[in-house]
Design a protein around this motif. Structure first.
Motif, short mmCIF file in Angstrom:
data_model
loop_
_atom_site.label_atom_id
_atom_site.label_comp_id
_atom_site.label_asym_id
_atom_site.label_seq_id
_atom_site.Cartn_x
_atom_site.Cartn_y
_atom_site.Cartn_z
N LEU A 47 0.83 -1.20 0.00
CA LEU A 47 0.00 0.00 0.00
C LEU A 47 0.87 1.26 0.00
CD1 LEU A 47 -2.76 -1.12 2.52
CD2 LEU A 47 -2.91 -1.05 0.02
N ILE A 48 1.98 1.22 0.71
CA ILE A 48 2.91 2.36 0.72
C ILE A 48 3.50 2.56 -0.68
CG2 ILE A 48 5.16 3.14 1.59
CD1 ILE A 48 4.27 1.94 4.34
N ARG A 49 3.85 1.46 -1.35
CA ARG A 49 4.35 1.57 -2.73
C ARG A 49 3.26 2.15 -3.64
NH1 ARG A 49 6.55 -3.35 -1.12
NH2 ARG A 49 5.01 -4.56 -2.30
N ALA A 50 2.00 1.77 -3.38
CA ALA A 50 0.89 2.31 -4.18
C ALA A 50 0.70 3.80 -3.94
CB ALA A 50 -0.40 1.54 -3.88
N VAL A 51 0.85 4.25 -2.70
CA VAL A 51 0.78 5.69 -2.40
C VAL A 51 1.88 6.41 -3.17
CG1 VAL A 51 1.20 7.44 -0.62
CG2 VAL A 51 -0.35 5.56 -0.15
N ASP A 52 3.07 5.85 -3.15
CA ASP A 52 4.20 6.46 -3.85
C ASP A 52 3.94 6.52 -5.36
OD1 ASP A 52 6.82 7.52 -4.20
OD2 ASP A 52 7.60 5.51 -4.61
N ALA A 53 3.38 5.46 -5.90
CA ALA A 53 3.15 5.39 -7.35
C ALA A 53 2.00 6.28 -7.82
CB ALA A 53 2.88 3.94 -7.77
N TYR A 54 0.91 6.35 -7.05
CA TYR A 54 -0.31 7.01 -7.52
C TYR A 54 -0.69 8.29 -6.79
CZ TYR A 54 -0.80 2.30 -9.44
OH TYR A 54 -0.58 1.12 -10.06
N ARG A 55 -0.33 8.41 -5.52
CA ARG A 55 -0.75 9.56 -4.70
C ARG A 55 -2.26 9.77 -4.74
NH1 ARG A 55 4.20 9.52 -3.61
NH2 ARG A 55 5.67 11.23 -3.80
#
Length: 188
Positions: A47-55
């Motif tokens: 989920l943290i990687r997803a926040v980084d990728a998409y914001r």
């Protein structure tokens, strides 16, 4: 990151990407806590990687959906859901009927008593119960788990990740609920 029940910042809770590198630093959140099951740890990092990728909170909830879906389809190995807690006192000195106490009672029943300072590892199988039947020890035959309990842990881990974007558990649940509704509508 905001505290769970307010907008005040928690100085000991954080996550972020290391500048110029493809690695992250974490502090105080679920993936840094010894008691967090491996499945929840992995999900939170994704989920943290997803926040980084998409914001974008909706896109992060898309990622969360895949983790919730695997859990609800019972496609998660129970060993990935093991919770390990360090025992701080003797079993009889506990006054609350917690999951850890249930695990201690179960361990004692099986002749595996735990002393203060030792750890007890278990999977929650029916959190509605208050007895030792609410958990199974990691050393037992693990073939079941309480989907609702672990789903709640997933949503809580997602809330830690999305709280800097202003989302709380209720927002995440609402987003997950919309997904279920649209899936049912497209099915019918």
């Amino acid at each position: 990151m905001p505290l769970r029940d307010s907008d005040a910042g928690a100085l000991t809770k954080y996550f972020g990407k290391v500048a110029g590198k493809d690695e992250y630093k974490y502090g105080g959140i679920e993936c840094r806590q010894r008691s967090t099951p491996p499945y929840i740890d992995e999900a939170q990092k994704a989920l943290i990687r997803a926040v980084d990728a998409y914001r974008d909170p909706e896109m992060v909830c898309e990622e969360l959906r895949s983790w919730v879906d695997r859990l609800e389809r019972r496609a998660v190995d129970s060993n990935e859901l093991v919770i390990t807690n360090r025992v701080s006192k003797k079993k009889e000195d506990y006054t609350q009927s917690t999951r850890s106490v249930a695990a201690l009672e179960r361990a004692a029943e099986l002749g595996l008593a735990r002393a203060p300072g030792q750890s007890v590892s278990y999977v929650v199988v029916d959190d509605a119960k208050q007895s030792r039947e609410r958990v199974l020890l990691a050393s037992e035959d693990l073939n079941e788990y309480d989907v609702g309990f672990y789903r709640e842990l997933l949503v809580r881990a997602a809330a830690s990740v999305l709280s800097p974007l202003g989302w709380r558990e209720s927002d995440i649940e609402q987003e997950l609920g919309q997904y279920i509704e649209s899936s049912l509508q497209s099915f019918g």
